[in-house]
Every structure is written in structure tokens, then in C-alpha cells.
Design an enzyme around this catalytic site. Structure first.
Site, PDB file in Angstrom:
ATOM      1  N   SER A 272       0.838  -1.204   0.000  1.00 12.32           N
ATOM      2  CA  SER A 272       0.000   0.000   0.000  1.00 12.32           C
ATOM      3  C   SER A 272       0.871   1.250   0.000  1.00 12.32           C
ATOM      4  CB  SER A 272      -0.903   0.019   1.239  1.00 12.32           C
ATOM      5  OG  SER A 272      -1.723  -1.120   1.279  1.00 12.32           O
TER       6      SER A 272
ATOM      7  N   ARG B 241       0.369   7.710   6.313  1.00 11.19           N
ATOM      8  CA  ARG B 241      -0.514   6.788   7.039  1.00 11.19           C
ATOM      9  C   ARG B 241      -1.967   7.287   7.015  1.00 11.19           C
ATOM     10  NH1 ARG B 241       0.074   2.142   9.724  1.00 11.19           N
ATOM     11  NH2 ARG B 241       2.286   2.273   9.268  1.00 11.19           N
TER      12      ARG B 241
ATOM     13  N   HIS C 209      -3.193   6.181   3.738  1.00 16.86           N
ATOM     14  CA  HIS C 209      -3.356   4.726   3.808  1.00 16.86           C
ATOM     15  C   HIS C 209      -4.694   4.358   4.455  1.00 16.86           C
ATOM     16  CE1 HIS C 209      -2.590   0.859   6.037  1.00 16.86           C
ATOM     17  NE2 HIS C 209      -2.270   0.493   4.816  1.00 16.86           N
TER      18      HIS C 209
END
Lengths: 211, 211
Positions: free
Chosen positions: B15, B38, B41
Site C-alpha cells: 500500500s 498513514r 493509507h
């Protein structure tokens, strides 16, 4: 700081007025729109006005399942936390998540699959779980579809909102293409998440309380 | 269904590779990028590559606060559920949310403010709470800024990610303009949420464990 003195219900109505105004004309039938609008309310992301996908009559079928006290299984503790219990418990709907269970953790390690998969296998063994809410893990949705195909699971509703870059989009495409005859609510693309999955359940619970 | 057999760490690395590739060149320093990445993500929303905002040195200051065992207060049970405890507990960081407390509920009703406000007032009375994570309620962030201005609160870090249509954007603008000298991590606009707020804490906790 006007909003500091507004009541939560007023903040919500005002938010819905803004969403209605900014979305403008759209083709959503009223029942679906109640769900889509709450997803936008939760995410402030208007992409959901275009990317949500409902099987035919999914909303009335979902409402019927809730009124029938269907158990709700979700793949994340975040969705579990975000689903409003006071609305659902009077219908008898239990809400469960097995992702943190120690047996699930041990089994996932032993079998080399994600915890989401072993948690889903545990969830489908409980016949009370009939509404499946997947907010995070594509693997949970893939596994649920596999088990449904094998007739080891027979969901009354699948809310499939995995998010991310590996498998999320594909898992939702499989759900919409599955021809299993299971009512579903999902979306197209990478976006999704436990917050929007919980918002969908909450929208359905509100509809179940109405009328 | 390749992802069904991938390990969670492999799914995450893959990812991150996709996010890096699709974002391409950017101006984020490495420490901030670990946080921004993040958030993307978690949300699959590339808007965060452009709308995140950090006070100077917020990331190293946040990492230092975590290593010092700073208590973390958050406005929602969803963020509480989404924050990874195993990484934080070894530092001694307690994580609390008061939104469901019965005294908070009663007081909010009596005073005609949101539960988020009375919960925040309770939170700042505990000197152990030094990192404040606001994922949902603009009123919680407005109130924290007001109490900080009055020197009734002195946060080591404010993560301000309220989402929505009434007050969210304004509350984050106030945070960034507050001149209180408090390290902050926030974003510009309506988007945000408990999921991304939790993702920011998790990114910081990972950084705190490194080196």
C-alpha cells in the site's frame, strides 16, 4: 463559535441542509439517499454521492432485518464503536467483532492468514450473525463471499466498505458481481472505512425506528 | 484474491509503495510524510497529501511526548478503538475518552452544551492528559482552545481533525491561528474524522518506537 451553543440535533440538521444544497439534483431514491447522505455527513466527502452502490431493495431489506433483530458482525473495533447501540438494542440486534479475540489471533498466526479472515470464519459459525459490516479488511469480505458461495454463510445483508490500496476495490467489485442474491450496500473504488461502514448501519437503524 | 494469502505487513508495504508512486514528488519532510502517508493509507484519500498542516517540529515534539508517557485523550470511542494500544502502553501512555461517561452526559444536558464539551472539561482536569486527539467534534476543539487560552489546559500536542459541515473547518483554522505555542497536527477543510485522527496517533507511536 456559534456551533458551541448549538444542540447536536441542530448541528446535524444544518449539516444535512448544507449537503442537500451542495449535492443539488441527484437520482438517488429517498431510501438510498438517507444512507448516502449520512455517509457524506460522516466523511465530508462528496465522492460518495457518486460511488455508492445498492442492490435492488437493499435498504428496505436491511430495515426489515434490523427490525427482525438480526445480529450484526463487523470486522473492526472502530466500526463496533461507531455503531449506535441505543437504537439497535431495542430490536434485539447484537453487535459483535472478533478481531481482538485471542483464539482468532492464534489461529491466524498458525494458518498464515489475516486475523480478519479467521475472525470472519468464527463469525459465520454463529447463526445469529446475519448482517455483515466490513469497514476495513478486503480479506474479510473475500472470505465472506467465499463462505457464502459454499453455503456456509447466508447473510441477510452485506455492507462492504473496505478501504485501501490492496484488494479493497476488487473485493467490492466481487461483492457487486457475486450473483449470490444477497442484499448489499457497497461503493466503487478505494475509499471506504470503518467510519462510513458504521454510518451506513446508523442510517439504517434510524430508518428502522421510523414509520 | 492474491491479497488473501498476503501477510498484513506485506499488504501495508505494498500500500505504501502505491501511495508513494501515485503521490510522486512532494515537499513533505520525512517525519511529516510518515504521518501524512498513514492518513492516506487509512482513508485512500489523496487530498490529505495537500491539506495536512503541522506546527514547526510537531512530529519530534509528539514523539518526545509519547516517549515521556503522555496520556492521550480523545473525543470519540471510534478513535479510542482505532488507536493501537500495544505500541503505546509500554511508554506508559494511557488512552481515555469520556464521551460515554454518565456524569458527562448529565452535565451536558443540564448545561445545554454538547457532550464533547463537558467531556473535554473533564479531560483537562486530569493532568496526565497531555495529548489531545479530536477526530469528530468541532465543539471539543473550540473548548480545548478556550481552556488553553485561559491556562486551564496546557497540552503537549493537539491533533485536531474534526470532520463535517458545521464548525469543523473553523475549529481547525482557529487551532492553526491560535498562537498558543502548542504543537499541533491538523488539516485544512471539512474532511477529517476519528479514523484519520487515530491513524495520526498510530504513525507517531510507530516513530516513537523507532531509532
Amino acid at each position: 463559535m456559534e456551533s458551541l451553543t448549538m444542540k447536536p440535533e441542530e448541528i446535524e440538521s444544518e449539516s444535512f441542509r448544507i449537503i442537500d444544497r451542495e449535492v443539488g439534483d441527484h437520482d438517488w431514491p429517498d431510501a438510498e439517499w438517507q444512507v448516502v447522505r449520512r455517509v457524506i455527513h460522516t466523511s465530508a466527502d462528496f465522492d460518495y454521492a457518486r460511488n455508492m452502490l445498492f442492490s435492488e431493495k437493499a435498504v428496505p431489506q436491511a430495515v426489515a432485518a434490523i427490525r427482525d433483530g438480526a445480529g450484526i458482525y463487523t470486522d473492526t473495533n472502530m466500526a463496533l464503536a461507531g455503531i449506535g447501540k441505543p437504537r439497535l438494542l431495542p430490536f434485539g440486534c447484537q453487535i459483535l467483532c472478533h478481531i481482538g479475540d485471542s483464539d482468532v489471533r492464534a489461529l491466524a498466526q498458525r494458518e498464515g492468514v489475516t486475523r480478519s479472515v479467521t475472525a470472519m470464519r468464527k463469525a459465520i459459525r454463529n447463526p445469529n450473525n446475519r448482517i455483515f459490516v466490513i469497514g476495513n479488511a478486503p480479506t474479510a469480505l473475500f472470505e465472506l463471499l467465499r463462505l457464502t458461495q459454499l453455503k456456509q454463510a447466508s447473510p441477510a445483508l452485506i455492507i462492504g466498505m473496505p478501504v485501501g490500496f490492496v484488494g479493497a476495490e476488487e473485493s467490492k467489485r466481487d461483492l457487486a458481481a457475486s450473483q449470490l442474491g444477497i442484499p448489499y450496500i457497497t461503493n466503487v473504488g478505494r475509499k471506504g472505512g470503518s467510519n462510513v461502514a458504521a454510518a451506513i448501519v446508523n442510517a439504517l437503524a434510524i430508518l428502522a425506528k421510523q414509520d
